[in-house]
Design a protein around this motif. Structure first.
Motif, PDB file in Angstrom:
ATOM      1  N   ASP A  78       0.992  -1.089  -0.107  1.00  0.00           N
ATOM      2  CA  ASP A  78       0.201   0.198   0.148  1.00  0.00           C
ATOM      3  C   ASP A  78       1.050   1.117   0.069  1.00  0.00           C
ATOM      4  OD1 ASP A  78      -2.175  -1.572   0.018  1.00  0.00           O
ATOM      5  OD2 ASP A  78      -2.461  -1.468   2.152  1.00  0.00           O
ATOM      6  N   SER A  79       1.872   1.239   1.002  1.00  0.00           N
ATOM      7  CA  SER A  79       2.709   2.360   0.989  1.00  0.00           C
ATOM      8  C   SER A  79       3.505   2.583  -0.497  1.00  0.00           C
ATOM      9  CB  SER A  79       3.789   2.276   2.164  1.00  0.00           C
ATOM     10  OG  SER A  79       3.286   2.092   3.344  1.00  0.00           O
ATOM     11  N   TYR A  80       3.933   1.479  -1.209  1.00  0.00           N
ATOM     12  CA  TYR A  80       4.748   1.834  -2.598  1.00  0.00           C
ATOM     13  C   TYR A  80       3.607   2.411  -3.191  1.00  0.00           C
ATOM     14  CZ  TYR A  80       6.257   0.110  -6.837  1.00  0.00           C
ATOM     15  OH  TYR A  80       6.960  -0.048  -8.193  1.00  0.00           O
ATOM     16  N   TYR A  81       2.341   1.815  -3.579  1.00  0.00           N
ATOM     17  CA  TYR A  81       1.500   2.296  -4.422  1.00  0.00           C
ATOM     18  C   TYR A  81       1.011   3.983  -4.113  1.00  0.00           C
ATOM     19  CZ  TYR A  81       1.065  -2.201  -6.472  1.00  0.00           C
ATOM     20  OH  TYR A  81       1.300  -3.470  -6.915  1.00  0.00           O
ATOM     21  N   GLU A  82       1.245   4.329  -2.878  1.00  0.00           N
ATOM     22  CA  GLU A  82       0.828   5.683  -2.534  1.00  0.00           C
ATOM     23  C   GLU A  82       2.137   6.499  -2.608  1.00  0.00           C
ATOM     24  OE1 GLU A  82      -0.340   5.334   1.370  1.00  0.00           O
ATOM     25  OE2 GLU A  82      -2.376   4.352   0.837  1.00  0.00           O
ATOM     26  N   ALA A  83       3.411   5.989  -2.782  1.00  0.00           N
ATOM     27  CA  ALA A  83       4.753   6.884  -2.985  1.00  0.00           C
ATOM     28  C   ALA A  83       4.695   7.398  -4.221  1.00  0.00           C
ATOM     29  CB  ALA A  83       5.796   5.951  -2.615  1.00  0.00           C
ATOM     30  N   LYS A  84       4.857   8.895  -4.096  1.00  0.00           N
ATOM     31  CA  LYS A  84       5.291   9.568  -5.336  1.00  0.00           C
ATOM     32  C   LYS A  84       6.574   9.754  -5.829  1.00  0.00           C
ATOM     33  CE  LYS A  84       0.750  12.278  -4.318  1.00  0.00           C
ATOM     34  NZ  LYS A  84       0.177  13.464  -4.117  1.00  0.00           N
ATOM     35  N   GLU A  88      11.586   6.624  -2.813  1.00  0.00           N
ATOM     36  CA  GLU A  88      10.523   6.214  -1.904  1.00  0.00           C
ATOM     37  C   GLU A  88       9.839   4.669  -2.493  1.00  0.00           C
ATOM     38  OE1 GLU A  88       6.798   7.631   1.036  1.00  0.00           O
ATOM     39  OE2 GLU A  88       7.508   9.018  -0.583  1.00  0.00           O
ATOM     40  N   GLN A  89       9.455   4.739  -3.306  1.00  0.00           N
ATOM     41  CA  GLN A  89       9.055   3.436  -4.004  1.00  0.00           C
ATOM     42  C   GLN A  89       9.836   2.361  -3.942  1.00  0.00           C
ATOM     43  OE1 GLN A  89       7.701   4.448  -7.939  1.00  0.00           O
ATOM     44  NE2 GLN A  89       5.516   4.215  -7.247  1.00  0.00           N
ATOM     45  N   GLN A  90      11.357   2.778  -4.183  1.00  0.00           N
ATOM     46  CA  GLN A  90      12.442   1.754  -3.959  1.00  0.00           C
ATOM     47  C   GLN A  90      12.795   1.140  -2.699  1.00  0.00           C
ATOM     48  OE1 GLN A  90      14.021   0.431  -6.887  1.00  0.00           O
ATOM     49  NE2 GLN A  90      14.690  -1.051  -5.404  1.00  0.00           N
ATOM     50  N   VAL A  91      12.295   2.018  -1.704  1.00  0.00           N
ATOM     51  CA  VAL A  91      12.514   1.849  -0.324  1.00  0.00           C
ATOM     52  C   VAL A  91      11.577   0.733   0.089  1.00  0.00           C
ATOM     53  CG1 VAL A  91      12.228   2.473   2.151  1.00  0.00           C
ATOM     54  CG2 VAL A  91      13.584   3.968   0.448  1.00  0.00           C
ATOM     55  N   TYR A  92      10.469   0.733  -0.200  1.00  0.00           N
ATOM     56  CA  TYR A  92       9.373  -0.083  -0.045  1.00  0.00           C
ATOM     57  C   TYR A  92       9.189  -1.366  -0.887  1.00  0.00           C
ATOM     58  CZ  TYR A  92       6.880   3.379   2.821  1.00  0.00           C
ATOM     59  OH  TYR A  92       6.514   4.489   3.867  1.00  0.00           O
ATOM     60  N   SER A  97      10.896  -7.005  -0.824  1.00  0.00           N
ATOM     61  CA  SER A  97      11.654  -8.086  -1.117  1.00  0.00           C
ATOM     62  C   SER A  97      12.188  -8.944   0.203  1.00  0.00           C
ATOM     63  CB  SER A  97      12.766  -7.905  -2.085  1.00  0.00           C
ATOM     64  OG  SER A  97      12.246  -7.253  -3.265  1.00  0.00           O
ATOM     65  N   ASP A  98      12.412  -7.982   1.008  1.00  0.00           N
ATOM     66  CA  ASP A  98      13.172  -8.627   2.489  1.00  0.00           C
ATOM     67  C   ASP A  98      12.451  -9.341   3.252  1.00  0.00           C
ATOM     68  OD1 ASP A  98      15.630  -7.680   1.666  1.00  0.00           O
ATOM     69  OD2 ASP A  98      15.496  -5.570   3.122  1.00  0.00           O
ATOM     70  N   LEU A  99      10.857  -8.889   3.196  1.00  0.00           N
ATOM     71  CA  LEU A  99       9.864  -9.556   3.913  1.00  0.00           C
ATOM     72  C   LEU A  99       9.316 -10.862   3.275  1.00  0.00           C
ATOM     73  CD1 LEU A  99       7.631  -6.602   4.849  1.00  0.00           C
ATOM     74  CD2 LEU A  99       8.812  -8.057   6.363  1.00  0.00           C
ATOM     75  N   ARG A 100       9.588 -11.010   2.054  1.00  0.00           N
ATOM     76  CA  ARG A 100       9.264 -11.902   1.210  1.00  0.00           C
ATOM     77  C   ARG A 100      10.299 -13.241   1.262  1.00  0.00           C
ATOM     78  NH1 ARG A 100       7.024  -9.598  -4.374  1.00  0.00           N
ATOM     79  NH2 ARG A 100       4.690  -9.272  -3.853  1.00  0.00           N
ATOM     80  N   SER A 101      11.423 -12.701   1.373  1.00  0.00           N
ATOM     81  CA  SER A 101      12.658 -13.718   1.884  1.00  0.00           C
ATOM     82  C   SER A 101      12.396 -14.231   3.104  1.00  0.00           C
ATOM     83  CB  SER A 101      14.048 -12.833   1.519  1.00  0.00           C
ATOM     84  OG  SER A 101      15.162 -13.780   1.991  1.00  0.00           O
ATOM     85  N   GLU A 102      12.084 -13.290   4.115  1.00  0.00           N
ATOM     86  CA  GLU A 102      12.206 -13.827   5.467  1.00  0.00           C
ATOM     87  C   GLU A 102      10.781 -14.755   5.550  1.00  0.00           C
ATOM     88  OE1 GLU A 102      10.957 -11.865   9.867  1.00  0.00           O
ATOM     89  OE2 GLU A 102      11.444 -10.682   8.246  1.00  0.00           O
ATOM     90  N   PHE A 103       9.548 -14.546   4.625  1.00  0.00           N
ATOM     91  CA  PHE A 103       8.565 -15.471   4.691  1.00  0.00           C
ATOM     92  C   PHE A 103       8.982 -16.915   4.471  1.00  0.00           C
ATOM     93  CE2 PHE A 103       4.870 -17.487   3.016  1.00  0.00           C
ATOM     94  CZ  PHE A 103       3.813 -17.052   3.813  1.00  0.00           C
ATOM     95  N   HIS A 104       9.915 -17.059   3.381  1.00  0.00           N
ATOM     96  CA  HIS A 104      10.216 -18.277   2.789  1.00  0.00           C
ATOM     97  C   HIS A 104      11.585 -18.859   3.406  1.00  0.00           C
ATOM     98  CE1 HIS A 104       7.207 -18.231  -0.173  1.00  0.00           C
ATOM     99  NE2 HIS A 104       7.516 -16.834  -0.731  1.00  0.00           N
ATOM    100  N   ASN A 105      12.005 -18.303   4.490  1.00  0.00           N
ATOM    101  CA  ASN A 105      13.422 -18.839   5.197  1.00  0.00           C
ATOM    102  C   ASN A 105      12.705 -19.748   6.326  1.00  0.00           C
ATOM    103  OD1 ASN A 105      15.777 -19.451   6.698  1.00  0.00           O
ATOM    104  ND2 ASN A 105      16.252 -17.234   6.064  1.00  0.00           N
TER     105      ASN A 105
END
Length: 508
Positions: A78-84, A88-92, A97-105
């Motif tokens: 949500d924050s990514y799509y709201e970022a202008k 800032e989009q790259q941060v989100y 990516s980090d969260l998805r990596s954590e989810f599958h570890n």
């Protein structure tokens, strides 16, 4: 190959080897002066970290962590799509990516789940079965000292024998098989080391009725648990003998003529009574059931007296009987639950946070809350077993004194309770009535009257008990005039079991 007698008691246990001439007492607890006796209690503990939680619990925690990660991913999207701003989009994007990596570890998720679970876990959260499978065992005074020093590190099973005939939930039956197997293996190893020979056979004492409300089904369950435990401990052959009959076999060796004898065995957890025909020329016979004229028993041991003494003599100094602002007394169940060292579910409930909160709330409803703070200390610091042990010591000291001062400084500095012989006598009256009723029942069921009385077991040393038993009268018999046979109150049962073990080994 050798055979031993094992007196597996509620309070204490003992092992004896009989060679046909002499009884040899196996040293079980070098920390005690009377080293052939050992506390039957077991302390199961962990020196360092607790074991990992069960797989199912870890998986549930992993699923919870995954749900939390998924929520974070959704918020980051949500924050990514709201970022202008592209930066800032790259941060989100990187965060997603980090969260998805954590989810599958999965290994890392499991490690984190275990860490979180262990952070809040205590020994009390472990099932008895898991405790037995993963903990270390300490017996006798060593175990009791460990418990006194670090109760939070483990769990004291005050009297395993008391649970054998009770209703046990899933896993508990095998847990008690494991606990008792460890104890019996310790007994067998001690005997083999001291005797310098293999021990493969045992005759184990049993009460006439094991503790519980399940009747013969409970007795069968208890014998099944003990049999499995003995086999697991390495015994090839094991048999069981009622404790008062075992005591009779010991005193039979001292008789110079056939005598019908009433044996009253009052131990820590049970009272067992038999009327039996004894004769020295029969002491080599293996099967003597035809000589048993009557036998009965129930759970009426010295531990009940210890708990009664707490309720009658100590609990009033801990807030029992105080009135709350609503003029109702402090719930008396607080104090009976506090003493329930032989009831794991009830003691677990007493030690729970919810129970502690209830006591704290009750304290707020008292004009003088100081006394009830002592009860709360016992609850919070899990001191029930230590308090019951203090009561037992008080009972023993009052066998030779008119009054004592019992120090309870582990509950509160300078906390002393004065207890008199009269207090003990008063606390024992309901228990004594039950014991006398049981003796009367045995006498009335016997086809032949006894000619001699033998009282054994630890409680037989109490002058109050001796006096009350010798006062018993029925329509057929009066114990007042019956000759009293002197014997060893603590060792006669195990010596009789050792005699039976010797006969058993020589009949194979």
């Amino acid at each position: 190959m050798a055979a031993i007698g094992i007196d597996y008691g509620t309070s204490n246990s003992e092992v004896v080897y009989f060679d046909g001439q002499t009884h040899h007492f196996i040293k079980l607890d070098p920390a005690m002066e009377d080293a052939n006796k050992i506390r039957s209690s077991v302390f199961i503990y962990y020196e360092h970290e607790l074991p990992n939680p069960p797989v199912a619990v870890i998986e549930a925690k992993v699923a919870q962590i995954k749900r939390s990660i998924t929520e974070q991913i959704d918020k980051a999207k949500d924050s990514y799509y709201e970022a202008k701003d592209p930066r800032e989009q790259q941060v989100y994007s990187d965060k997603i990516s980090d969260l998805r990596s954590e989810f599958h570890n999965l290994p890392e998720l499991q490690r984190k789940a275990i860490q979180l679970l262990l952070k809040d876990m205590t020994v009390q959260d472990l099932s008895l079965q898991q405790l037995v499978e993963t903990g270390k065992f300490a017996f006798g005074e060593e175990g009791f000292r460990r418990y006194l020093k670090t109760p939070e590190k483990g769990r004291l099973i005050y009297s395993p024998k008391n649970f054998l005939g009770a209703s046990l939930v899933a896993g508990q039956q095998q847990a008690f098989v494991g606990i008792i197997a460890k104890q019996l293996a310790f007994f067998r190893t001690s005997a083999e080391t001291q005797m310098q020979q293999t021990v493969d056979t045992a005759v184990i004492g049993r009460p006439v009725k094991f503790h519980g409300t399940r009747g013969e089904q409970g007795n069968s369950q208890a014998i099944d648990i003990m049999t499995q435990a003995a086999q697991k401990a390495g015994f090839v052959k094991v048999e069981f003998l009622e404790e008062p009959i075992a005591a009779a076999y010991k005193i039979e060796q001292t008789l110079d003529k056939p005598t019908n004898t009433l044996v009253v065995d009052i131990g820590g957890g049970t009272t067992d009574i038999c009327c039996i025909r004894l004769s020295a020329d029969k002491n080599t016979c293996l099967d003597r059931q035809q000589d048993v004229l009557s036998v009965t028993g129930t759970r009426l041991g010295g531990m009940e007296c210890d708990k009664n003494l707490i309720v009658k003599g100590i609990a009033p100094t801990m807030g029992m009987g105080q009135l709350m602002f609503n003029n109702l007394p402090v719930p008396p169940t607080y104090f009976s639950d506090m003493c329930a060292v032989d009831n794991i579910p009830k003691l677990d409930q007493f030690f729970s946070d919810e129970y502690g909160l209830e006591i704290a709330q009750t304290r707020c409803m008292l004009k003088d809350p100081k006394l009830l703070m002592r009860l709360q200390t016992v609850q919070e610091e899990k001191l029930s077993a230590r308090l019951v042990n203090s009561s037992r010591l008080a009972k023993e000291m009052l066998s030779s004194k008119q009054q004592i001062t019992l120090p309870l400084h582990y509950i509160e500095p300078d906390y002393n309770v004065d207890i008199s012989l009269e207090d003990l006598n008063r606390s024992m009256q309901s228990w004594l009535r039950k014991v006398k009723s049981l003796v009367t029942e045995c006498l009335e069921n016997s086809l032949e009257p006894p000619e001699m009385l033998f009282v054994t077991g630890g409680m037989s040393l109490s002058p109050i008990v001796q006096k009350e038993i010798q006062r018993i009268e029925t329509q057929q018999i009066s114990l007042v005039d019956l000759p009293v046979l002197e014997g060893d109150a603590f060792n006669s049962v195990c010596e009789g079991l050792a005699i039976q073990a010797y006969k058993l080994s020589n009949s194979i």
